[in-house]
Enzyme design. Structure first.
Site, PDB file in Angstrom:
ATOM      1  N   SER A 166       0.701  -1.112  -0.113  1.00 55.89           N
ATOM      2  CA  SER A 166       0.004  -0.167  -0.069  1.00 55.89           C
ATOM      3  C   SER A 166       1.026   1.433  -0.022  1.00 55.89           C
ATOM      4  O   SER A 166       1.782   1.143   0.575  1.00 55.89           O
ATOM      5  CB  SER A 166      -1.008   0.011   1.291  1.00 55.89           C
ATOM      6  OG  SER A 166      -1.403   1.201   1.325  1.00 55.89           O
ATOM      7  N   TYR A 178      -1.776  -1.519  10.150  1.00 55.81           N
ATOM      8  CA  TYR A 178      -1.942  -1.380   8.835  1.00 55.81           C
ATOM      9  C   TYR A 178      -0.855  -1.055   8.117  1.00 55.81           C
ATOM     10  O   TYR A 178      -0.350  -1.849   7.340  1.00 55.81           O
ATOM     11  CB  TYR A 178      -3.242  -0.792   8.267  1.00 55.81           C
ATOM     12  CG  TYR A 178      -3.470  -0.853   6.676  1.00 55.81           C
ATOM     13  CD1 TYR A 178      -3.949  -2.030   6.395  1.00 55.81           C
ATOM     14  CD2 TYR A 178      -3.303   0.071   6.094  1.00 55.81           C
ATOM     15  CE1 TYR A 178      -4.137  -2.429   4.873  1.00 55.81           C
ATOM     16  CE2 TYR A 178      -3.555  -0.042   4.617  1.00 55.81           C
ATOM     17  CZ  TYR A 178      -3.939  -1.162   4.146  1.00 55.81           C
ATOM     18  OH  TYR A 178      -4.083  -1.339   2.762  1.00 55.81           O
TER      19      TYR A 178
END
Ligand code: NAP
Length: 257
Positions: free
Chosen positions: A139, A152
């Site tokens: 990401s 995350y």
């Protein structure tokens, strides 16, 4: 790799994984798809068959190492895999009540161990053939710890660095490894985000960009470019400065009480 025939995608029951399955499905490839939600996965598999693909779908949890090994080695035995896309992932943040240890462990289990469980079973098989491509979905948040989503962003950083290192390590074996760093993409993961998402992209467009990048064996497939520029700035500016900005960013909702 150009024109992979046998492709395995985790997290294909929605979002980016679904869009990748549909995209590669149009090439008449053999697809091995997984997700936990059987009904959604079956619907994606059926849509890919309509596009001309041969599809084998399996409801499984990527945190289950045994199930992954059995599924992936079995798939490779039937149809030697050209491309494995470790896409399955979950997200949650500190919005509301913070991020407790259970949530952190769960995010790491899916986003880190799940990727290891997907990639490891196929590595020696591809190395022996001197052919194969691995794609790891990280990401854009992996470049800087995000206060609104600590576990995350850290989990995505771990697999980004792992993928970059594997690329060099596996090069002599004729293998290709790419790390994918998307910005905001419309999916189940982002649909409940209670804040504006700059340059939000459709999953279909994201899949096109990813496939093009994989065809060119790009080390890092990062998009959209304005977000890539912003991230680059964030990594070269002093931490004391970016800290102030980071603290102001909205927080991703958490899911553990
Ligand atoms: N959307 C974004 O803005 C964005 C940005 C950067 C990176 N990403 C990354 O892109 C990947 C795909 O996310 P998405 O946006 O497409 O979200 P999504 O629509 O929520 O898709 C996530 C996929 O992962 C699967 N999955 C989750 N946990 C799993 C588990 N334990 N075992 C097996 N499958 C599991 C889900 O399947 P089930 O629901 O059937 O379990 C689903 O198919 C993730 O790795 C995510 O971190 C997304």
């Amino acid at each position: 790799m150009k024109n992979p025939c046998n492709i395995l995608i985790t997290g294909a029951s929605s979002g980016i994984g679904e869009a990748l399955a549909l995209n590669y499905g149009g090439t008449g490839a053999s697809l091995f798809l997984c997700g936990r939600h059987e009904e959604r996965l079956d619907a994606v598999a059926e849509a890919c068959r309509h596009r001309g693909a041969t599809v084998f779908s399996r409801a499984l949890d990527v945190t289950d190492l045994r199930a992954c090994e059995e599924w992936i080695t079995g798939a490779d035995h039937e149809h030697p895999l050209d491309l494995v896309i470790a896409n399955a992932g979950v997200s949650a943040g500190t919005g509301g009540k913070g991020e407790n240890a259970e949530q952190v462990r769960y995010i790491f289990a899916v986003n880190v161990e799940g990727v290891i469980n997907t990639v490891s079973p196929v590595l020696h098989l591809m190395r022996a053939r001197h052919r194969g491509q691995i794609a790891i979905v990280s990401s854009i948040t992996s470049f800087r710890g995000i206060p609104g989503a600590p576990a995350y962003s850290a989990s995505k950083a771990a697999i980004r660095v792992w993928g970059a290192a594997l690329r060099g390590h596996l090069f002599p074996d004729g293998m290709e490894v790419s790390v994918i760093c998307p910005g905001f993409v419309r999916s189940k993961m982002t649909m409940d985000n209670p804040y504006p998402m700059p340059f939000l992209m459709d999953s279909t467009k994201a899949a096109q960009i990813i496939r093009k990048g994989l065809e060119r064996n790009k080390p890092r497939i990062i998009f959209p470019w304005p977000m890539a520029m912003a991230v680059w700035m964030a990594t070269i500016l002093p931490l004391s400065l970016t800290d102030i900005l980071m603290r102001r960013l909205p927080k991703k909702p958490n899911f553990y009480p």
